[in-house]
Motif scaffolding. Structure first.
Motif, PDB file in Angstrom:
ATOM      1  N   PRO A 255      -4.392   7.456  -4.416  1.00 19.57           N
ATOM      2  CA  PRO A 255      -4.684   6.048  -4.693  1.00 19.57           C
ATOM      3  C   PRO A 255      -5.989   5.582  -4.073  1.00 19.57           C
ATOM      4  CG  PRO A 255      -2.866   6.246  -3.129  1.00 19.57           C
ATOM      5  CD  PRO A 255      -3.219   7.631  -3.556  1.00 19.57           C
TER       6      PRO A 255
ATOM      7  N   GLY B  97       1.116   4.136  -3.002  1.00 15.86           N
ATOM      8  CA  GLY B  97       0.907   5.537  -2.640  1.00 15.86           C
ATOM      9  C   GLY B  97       2.089   6.421  -2.996  1.00 15.86           C
TER      10      GLY B  97
ATOM     11  N   ARG C 263      -7.736   2.915  -2.032  1.00 15.55           N
ATOM     12  CA  ARG C 263      -7.302   1.942  -1.033  1.00 15.55           C
ATOM     13  C   ARG C 263      -8.518   1.250  -0.442  1.00 15.55           C
ATOM     14  NH1 ARG C 263      -2.899   5.992   1.459  1.00 15.55           N
ATOM     15  NH2 ARG C 263      -1.162   5.360   0.130  1.00 15.55           N
ATOM     16  N   THR C 264      -8.374  -0.022  -0.184  1.00 17.57           N
ATOM     17  CA  THR C 264      -9.455  -0.767   0.462  1.00 17.57           C
ATOM     18  C   THR C 264      -8.944  -1.332   1.784  1.00 17.57           C
ATOM     19  OG1 THR C 264      -8.884  -2.789  -0.737  1.00 17.57           O
ATOM     20  CG2 THR C 264     -10.562  -1.361  -1.724  1.00 17.57           C
ATOM     21  N   GLU C 265      -8.421  -0.457   2.604  1.00 19.22           N
ATOM     22  CA  GLU C 265      -7.894  -0.871   3.901  1.00 19.22           C
ATOM     23  C   GLU C 265      -9.015  -0.871   4.935  1.00 19.22           C
ATOM     24  OE1 GLU C 265      -4.351   1.572   4.744  1.00 19.22           O
ATOM     25  OE2 GLU C 265      -3.358  -0.366   4.548  1.00 19.22           O
TER      26      GLU C 265
ATOM     27  N   THR D 241      -4.188  -1.778  10.143  1.00 13.83           N
ATOM     28  CA  THR D 241      -5.111  -1.954   9.021  1.00 13.83           C
ATOM     29  C   THR D 241      -4.549  -2.994   8.065  1.00 13.83           C
ATOM     30  OG1 THR D 241      -4.057  -0.198   7.701  1.00 13.83           O
ATOM     31  CG2 THR D 241      -5.907   0.448   9.136  1.00 13.83           C
TER      32      THR D 241
ATOM     33  N   THR E 246       0.833  -1.202   0.000  1.00 13.27           N
ATOM     34  CA  THR E 246       0.000   0.000   0.000  1.00 13.27           C
ATOM     35  C   THR E 246       0.871   1.257   0.000  1.00 13.27           C
ATOM     36  OG1 THR E 246      -1.814  -1.136   1.129  1.00 13.27           O
ATOM     37  CG2 THR E 246      -1.766   1.275   1.301  1.00 13.27           C
ATOM     38  N   THR E 247       1.942   1.227   0.762  1.00 12.09           N
ATOM     39  CA  THR E 247       2.850   2.375   0.841  1.00 12.09           C
ATOM     40  C   THR E 247       3.528   2.614  -0.499  1.00 12.09           C
ATOM     41  OG1 THR E 247       3.215   1.920   3.181  1.00 12.09           O
ATOM     42  CG2 THR E 247       4.819   3.344   2.091  1.00 12.09           C
TER      43      THR E 247
ATOM     44  N   THR F  81      -5.186  -4.472   3.755  1.00  5.76           N
ATOM     45  CA  THR F  81      -5.879  -4.354   2.476  1.00  5.76           C
ATOM     46  C   THR F  81      -6.759  -5.581   2.277  1.00  5.76           C
ATOM     47  OG1 THR F  81      -4.063  -3.084   1.519  1.00  5.76           O
ATOM     48  CG2 THR F  81      -5.553  -4.167  -0.030  1.00  5.76           C
TER      49      THR F  81
ATOM     50  N   ASP G 210      -5.210  -2.072  -3.844  1.00 12.85           N
ATOM     51  CA  ASP G 210      -4.810  -0.671  -3.920  1.00 12.85           C
ATOM     52  C   ASP G 210      -4.690  -0.362  -5.403  1.00 12.85           C
ATOM     53  OD1 ASP G 210      -4.360  -0.275  -1.067  1.00 12.85           O
ATOM     54  OD2 ASP G 210      -2.602  -1.545  -1.328  1.00 12.85           O
TER      55      ASP G 210
END
Length: 198
Positions: free
Chosen positions: A44, A37, A46-48, A69, A33-34, A71, A75
């Motif tokens: 972005p 981003g 995100r589905t966290e 969190t 995710t990082t 995902t 992402d």
């Protein structure tokens, strides 16, 4: 919720006619995710979701006490490479229970950046196996955490059982410049592997 009229949406130029799909994959908590981003020119998707006690027996937080969190789908980020070509980044979930989503996201991918945490090498085996099984060209990117041991590439290659043609790159995914260099090196690898970019 009121929209902020001072923030202009970033649309693709009308000249863009082609797109390339790249997976950003790896095990749980490795920095996918990082990285998406750090690379994306747009905010972005995100589905966290917040981790709960229900997942405590499923998601091993050893060495990741600050992680709150995870995902649960994907992402998504975008980079406009030039006036004709866009690159779409799809960050995959890392846990085995989300692998049906991984399978769906992998369709049509030109290649994958497989993030690895060298403190937990064994967690990468399943994802690397999926990439090989689906014949998706990939590079291994070792995410540099503050306490990451500095192993020689030959040791990492042997530990991960990588073929000689799979590049091993290093990157602190929190650093945007380092993330861009990683992506450039990865695209160079795809080109040298004789894969056609549109």
């Amino acid at each position: 919720m009121a929209s902020d009229s001072s923030v202009e949406p970033t649309y693709l130029p009308s000249t863009v006619q082609g797109a390339v799909k790249i997976l950003v994959t790896g095990p749980f908590g490795v920095g996918k995710t990082t990285l998406v981003g750090a690379l994306s020119e747009i905010t972005p998707l995100r589905t966290e979701e917040t981790m709960t006690t229900a997942g405590a027996d499923v998601d091993d937080l050893t060495g990741r006490p600050q992680k709150t969190t995870t995902t649960v789908a994907l992402d998504f980020g975008r980079i406009t490479l030039n006036q004709h070509l866009a690159l779409y980044l799809f960050g995959t979930p890392g846990q085995q229970r989300f692998w049906p989503l991984w399978e769906d996201l992998s369709h049509g991918a030109l290649g994958a950046i497989a993030l690895v945490d060298s403190r937990r090498i064994e967690e990468s085996f399943d994802i690397l196996g999926l990439l090989e099984e689906h014949r998706i060209p990939f590079a291994v990117a070792v995410n540099v955490f503050p306490d990451t041991p500095d192993y020689p590439d030959e040791e990492l290659r042997a530990a991960l059982d990588l073929l000689p043609e799979v590049p091993i790159l290093a990157c602190d995914v929190r650093d945007e410049d380092a993330a861009r260099r990683l992506l450039i090196d990865f695209v160079d690898h795809l080109r040298s592997a004789a894969l056609e970019l549109p």
